[in-house]
Design an enzyme around this catalytic site. Structure first.
Site, PDB file in Angstrom:
ATOM      1  N   GLU A 165      48.805  39.072  32.845  1.00 52.40           N
ATOM      2  CA  GLU A 165      48.370  40.390  32.362  1.00 52.40           C
ATOM      3  C   GLU A 165      49.380  40.981  31.387  1.00 52.40           C
ATOM      4  O   GLU A 165      50.567  41.106  31.708  1.00 52.40           O
ATOM      5  CB  GLU A 165      48.161  41.368  33.518  1.00 52.40           C
ATOM      6  CG  GLU A 165      47.756  42.748  32.988  1.00 52.40           C
ATOM      7  CD  GLU A 165      46.939  43.588  33.958  1.00 52.40           C
ATOM      8  OE1 GLU A 165      46.528  43.085  35.013  1.00 52.40           O
ATOM      9  OE2 GLU A 165      46.705  44.765  33.629  1.00 52.40           O
ATOM     10  N   HIS A 181      49.503  40.937  41.961  1.00 51.21           N
ATOM     11  CA  HIS A 181      48.849  41.715  40.896  1.00 51.21           C
ATOM     12  C   HIS A 181      49.893  42.643  40.264  1.00 51.21           C
ATOM     13  O   HIS A 181      50.767  43.177  40.962  1.00 51.21           O
ATOM     14  CB  HIS A 181      47.676  42.525  41.470  1.00 51.21           C
ATOM     15  CG  HIS A 181      46.890  43.201  40.385  1.00 51.21           C
ATOM     16  ND1 HIS A 181      47.276  44.400  39.839  1.00 51.21           N
ATOM     17  CD2 HIS A 181      45.783  42.806  39.707  1.00 51.21           C
ATOM     18  CE1 HIS A 181      46.427  44.714  38.869  1.00 51.21           C
ATOM     19  NE2 HIS A 181      45.507  43.763  38.778  1.00 51.21           N
ATOM     20  N   LYS A 203      39.743  46.950  42.184  1.00 49.64           N
ATOM     21  CA  LYS A 203      40.890  47.802  42.545  1.00 49.64           C
ATOM     22  C   LYS A 203      40.456  48.790  43.643  1.00 49.64           C
ATOM     23  O   LYS A 203      39.697  48.406  44.534  1.00 49.64           O
ATOM     24  CB  LYS A 203      41.453  48.491  41.305  1.00 49.64           C
ATOM     25  CG  LYS A 203      41.774  47.491  40.193  1.00 49.64           C
ATOM     26  CD  LYS A 203      42.550  48.077  39.064  1.00 49.64           C
ATOM     27  CE  LYS A 203      42.793  47.013  38.002  1.00 49.64           C
ATOM     28  NZ  LYS A 203      43.664  47.454  36.927  1.00 49.64           N
ATOM     29  N   ASN A 256      38.037  42.689  39.088  1.00 46.87           N
ATOM     30  CA  ASN A 256      38.872  43.302  40.129  1.00 46.87           C
ATOM     31  C   ASN A 256      38.521  44.785  40.259  1.00 46.87           C
ATOM     32  O   ASN A 256      38.814  45.573  39.370  1.00 46.87           O
ATOM     33  CB  ASN A 256      40.347  43.116  39.715  1.00 46.87           C
ATOM     34  CG  ASN A 256      41.293  43.695  40.732  1.00 46.87           C
ATOM     35  OD1 ASN A 256      40.922  43.948  41.876  1.00 46.87           O
ATOM     36  ND2 ASN A 256      42.528  43.914  40.315  1.00 46.87           N
TER      37      ASN A 256
HETATM   38  P1  PGA Z   1      41.953  46.184  32.942  1.00 50.42           P
HETATM   39  O1  PGA Z   1      42.671  45.743  34.325  1.00 50.42           O
HETATM   40  O2  PGA Z   1      40.923  45.151  32.611  1.00 50.42           O
HETATM   41  O3  PGA Z   1      41.356  47.535  33.247  1.00 50.42           O
HETATM   42  O4  PGA Z   1      43.053  46.248  31.911  1.00 50.42           O
HETATM   43  C1  PGA Z   1      42.989  44.403  34.599  1.00 50.42           C
HETATM   44  C2  PGA Z   1      43.703  44.319  35.949  1.00 50.42           C
HETATM   45  O5  PGA Z   1      44.792  44.893  36.072  1.00 50.42           O
HETATM   46  O6  PGA Z   1      43.194  43.725  36.916  1.00 50.42           O
END
Ligand code: PGA
Length: 267
Positions: free
Chosen positions: A166, A96, A14, A12
């Site tokens: 998560e 998310h 973001k 992802n």
């Molecule tokens: P991270 O993020 O791997 O940087 O912890 C995961 C996410 O929130 O998509």
């Protein structure tokens, strides 16, 4: 870990890419040898969906990071599942943790988005999360099962849904979830599916883990019984994502070490 559930990794991006960075990521992902037994997807900002689709190899799917709950209308700033499909992309991430916590999207809105997305045929990565407050105050089960119940009520075709859990307390906080903590959470979610939806859905639905997954911890986590892949944030911007996609592929260096030892055990 189950043979009937194909390993799934979504990187992802973001709000951390521009065209130059997409080109860079597409270059190292195209050059890499990716495990064909992993379904690989990237989560892309909406303005670059078509661009990412053109730059990436066909075997890497593209997901939008969010969408709205209707096909079209006067909803400035939103995009619909129909638009994502029209851009050549097959997936959308809904609920998310950043949508839930920063943008305060409630379970009800996420459920409505999931219900509409299901009608369009787009595939969904539906997310749940646990914050550090949830964990400290001992309400993990209530929070996870509450989010799952709300999502499940909107899902009619489970074959088009992947669930991602998560541990927000372990995402870029300097704290890592242990393999046992990850397995415990994923097993609880699978058990919930078995008890509240069906054996078939519990056996066939992929459940991913998210929270600082990197090339250093992915191989151990990839062996967990109830883990079917990862939702990856920061490591998705680096070549680490290749190691994570290949987390279940036999590691050549450890195989060499294995054969080197006279007792046949791993060095
Ligand atoms: P991270 O993020 O791997 O940087 O912890 C995961 C996410 O929130 O998509």
């Amino acid at each position: 870990m189950s043979g009937q559930r194909k390993f799934f990794v979504i990187g992802n991006w973001k709000m951390n890419v521009d065209k130059a960075r997409i080109d860079h990521i597409a270059k190292f992902m195209s050059a890499a040898s990716l495990d064909p037994n992993t379904e690989a997807v990237v989560g892309c900002p909406s303005c670059y969906l078509s661009y990412a689709r053109q730059r990436l190899p066909d075997e890497i799917a593209v997901a939008a990071q969010n969408c709205y709950k209707v096909a079209h209308g006067n909803f400035s700033g939103e995009i619909s599942p129909a638009m994502i499909l029209d851009s050549g992309c097959e997936w959308v991430i809904l609920g998310h943790p950043e949508r839930r916590t920063i943008f305060k999207e409630p379970d009800q809105l996420i459920a409505e988005k999931v219900a509409h997305a299901q009608q369009t045929g787009i595939k969904i990565i539906a997310c749940l999360c646990e914050t550090s407050e949830d964990r400290e105050e001992g309400r993990t089960d209530d929070v996870l099962f509450g989010q799952m119940k709300s999502l499940a009520a909107s899902i009619s075709d489970w074959s088009r849904v992947v669930i991602a859990f998560e541990a927000l307390w372990a995402s870029n906080t300097g704290v890592l979830a242990t393999a046992a903590q990850v397995q415990e959470a994923l097993a609880k979610l699978r058990h919930w599916l078995r008890a509240n939806v069906s054996d078939k859905v519990a056996n066939s639905t992929r459940i991913l883990y998210a929270g600082s997954v990197s090339s250093s911890n992915c191989r151990e986590l990839a062996q967990l019984e109830d883990l079917d892949g990862f939702l990856v944030g920061s490591a998705a911007l680096r070549p680490d994502i290749v190691d994570i996609i290949n987390a279940r592929r036999p590691d050549v260096s450890s195989l060499i070490a294995h054969f080197d030892r006279p007792d046949g055990r791993r060095a």
